[in-house]
Each structure stands twice: as structure tokens, then as C-alpha cells.
Write an enzyme that holds these catalytic residues in place. Structure first.
Site, PDB file in Angstrom:
ATOM      1  N   GLU A   1      45.559  53.690  59.882  1.00 27.33           N
ATOM      2  CA  GLU A   1      46.912  54.219  60.022  1.00 27.33           C
ATOM      3  C   GLU A   1      47.600  54.429  58.679  1.00 27.33           C
ATOM      4  OE1 GLU A   1      50.409  51.091  60.581  1.00 27.33           O
ATOM      5  OE2 GLU A   1      49.107  51.163  62.347  1.00 27.33           O
TER       6      GLU A   1
ATOM      7  N   GLU B   1      44.816  65.238  79.787  1.00 27.69           N
ATOM      8  CA  GLU B   1      45.256  65.595  81.135  1.00 27.69           C
ATOM      9  C   GLU B   1      45.510  67.092  81.295  1.00 27.69           C
ATOM     10  OE1 GLU B   1      45.271  63.733  83.648  1.00 27.69           O
ATOM     11  OE2 GLU B   1      45.358  61.666  82.939  1.00 27.69           O
TER      12      GLU B   1
END
Length: 311
Positions: free
Chosen positions: A125, A94
Site C-alpha cells: 500500500e 459484479e
């Protein structure tokens, strides 16, 4: 190397985490009417801003440290797995349209790479090696900041990213939702937003995810304010890449200057569509080249450029 925790040990560790705690009072939530479940969930969500508010001094200190480095050309890098990694990528993506940043200036890394945005990547992960490789590919410098994000505060990928970045001299921030987390203690700036157990046991995309989103909003937005990417509460570095943003650009110039539409169009044309430059053209009554020079001398800070123009 990849983490190889014993399943029994890992289960015992998870049982100590606030974010994984079981809430017996909600054991029959599936029996409730939908409206009652919605009310419960909404009440849970309402507690998140207060948990963030309790950590505002730590958040502000981290932001000031990030802004100081970014003013020297540094980057803001997010690193996480699963939901945490996706939130980092969302926040980073963004920044270019909102603040006209280079796409390489704010970057989100997720364990397992782009494919992990939409599917689970087995074992990613838990991989320390992946974290090191992802950061090494970006050639870290001491001006950069790495933000490790993990609801549990124990995710190996996020912890390894912070530890590796710190060894390279970069600024490090550890954002988690459990007190006394390994991630927060591994970073120079530990931010622990303790939102408590989830409505669904261990579903940390809920309150923990909301808390992480709120903090990431602050990290990027207030850093950009400190870097002069806004004028008051106007996004004067917005990139007009579509019709909506072009209309927003015109509105921002109007709000900042009170100028007539014809003058706004003239200024934006002369400024090559750059909102900040157009505002300076109108408020300081200068041409585009002069406005660009004033902004460059002020490191992009519109208020400082206006003061110089008026002195």
C-alpha cells in the site's frame, strides 16, 4: 519509489484523521453483553447513509463524467489497498454478470496484486511504483476513469494511481472518508464520505468500508443506467450464465412485455438469450436481426430503439 514515512511522523498523522480517532466512551465495550454491542454497532452503521447523502451532488457529477467517457469506449478502473482495494474488485467483478460488460471494461486493482485479496502484502500500500506499474499495464487512455479508494485518504498506492492517471489524461476520482484528504484533492472529482470514528479504533472496514461500498454501488450502477444497460429498473443486459440468471432473464422479459411464456421462450431463442433483444422482438414485433440492428443504431439503449421502431 516506496513511501518511507518516519514511524513517529506517521503516528502523528494518523492521530489527526477522523477515521483513526479514539472514542473513550467505548473503552469498555468488551465488557458489554453481546446484544448491547450489536445494538451499538447497528446504530453506528445507520449513520452511514446520511453521510453518503451529504455528498450526492459530488457523486452525481462524478458519475456523469464517467458515463460520458465510457460511452466513448473508456474503462472504469478502481485502485486501492486492503479493504478499499477488495471493495473495488468486488464491484468490478459484479459488472459482467449484472450488465453484460466485458471483464476488461470495469477493473479493480489492489496493491500487491491478486494475492492481496486474501492476505496482507507487506509494503504494497506504500508503493508508488506498484501503482504506476499496475496502471501502465492497462495502457490508460483519456477515455478511462481511475477511482482511487482509501478510507484515510492518505494511502500512497491510491494517491499515486490517481496522480499517474491524471498525468495520462484520464478522468480521476478520489474516494475517501476523511475531510481535506490528499486523495480527494489529487483527483478531479473528490468524494469525501465522513462517517466519523469507528466502533473499533481505526477499523475502517466497518463504517468507512460500508460507505465506500455504497458509493461504488452508485458509481457502477448509475453509470450503467446512463449507458442504457437497464430498461426502467430491469437489468436487461443481464448475462444468463447459470440457472438462476436464466430464470431471471425470463422473468425480466415477462415484466417488460407481459408476453406469454411460449412467446418469451421463442423470443429468447431468436435473440440468442439476449434479454434486451428479446424484449425488442416482442414489443416492436420485429425479428431478431432487425432488433439487433435497431439496438446497434441506438448504441444499445432499448428505449431509443423502441422509439425508432415505432416511428
Amino acid at each position: 519509489m516506496t513511501s518511507t514515512s518516519n514511524p513517529r511522523d506517521l503516528r502523528a498523522e494518523l492521530e489527526t484523521l477522523t477515521t483513526e480517532a479514539f472514542r473513550p466512551e467505548l473503552a469498555e465495550i468488551d465488557q458489554l453483553p453481546t446484544l448491547d454491542i450489536a445494538r451499538l454497532m447497528n446504530g453506528e452503521d445507520a449513520s452511514v447513509p446520511a453521510a453518503v447523502a451529504a455528498r450526492l451532488p459530488e457523486i452525481a457529477a462524478a458519475i456523469d463524467a464517467v458515463a460520458e467517457r465510457m460511452a466513448r469506449g473508456g474503462r472504469l478502473l478502481y485502485a486501492g489497498a486492503g479493504t478499499a482495494g477488495r471493495l473495488g474488485i468486488l464491484d468490478a467483478s459484479e459488472c459482467p454478470p449484472t450488465f453484460n460488460t466485458d471483464p476488461a471494461q470495469v477493473v479493480g486493482l489492489i496493491a500487491g496484486g491478486p494475492a492481496a485479496m486474501v492476505t496482507s502484502v507487506e509494503g504494497a500500500e506504500d508503493s508508488v511504483e506498484l501503482a504506476h506499474a499496475d496502471l501502465d499495464a492497462l495502457a490508460l487512455t483519456p477515455a478511462d476513469t481511475v477511482v482511487g479508494i482509501s478510507a484515510s485518504g492518505r494511502t500512497p498506492y491510491a494517491i499515486a494511481a490517481v496522480e499517474h492517471a491524471r498525468q495520462q489524461g484520464a478522468l480521476t476520482i478520489g474516494l475517501s472518508c476523511n475531510p481535506g484528504s490528499t486523495l480527494a484533492s489529487a483527483a478531479e472529482h473528490g468524494i469525501e464520505i465522513v462517517v466519523g470514528p469507528e466502533l473499533l479504533t481505526g477499523s475502517t472496514r466497518l463504517k468507512a468500508g460500508t460507505a465506500q461500498k455504497l458509493v461504488l454501488n452508485m458509481l457502477s450502477t448509475i453509470t450503467m443506467i446512463r449507458l442504457g444497460k437497464t430498461y426502467g429498473n430491469l437489468m436487461v443486459d443481464v448475462r444468463a450464465s447459470n440457472d438462476k440468471l436464466r430464470a431471471r432473464s425470463r422473468r425480466i422479459v415477462a415484466l417488460a412485455t407481459g408476453a406469454a411464456d411460449t412467446d418469451i421462450e421463442r423470443a429468447l431463442t431468436e435473440a440468442g438469450g439476449e434479454v434486451k433483444t428479446a424484449i425488442l422482438i416482442l414489443l416492436a414485433d420485429v425479428d431478431g436481426a432487425t432488433a439487433n440492428g435497431l439496438l446497434a443504431a441506438a448504441d444499445g439503449h432499448l428505449r431509443a430503439a423502441l422509439e425508432t421502431a415505432g416511428s
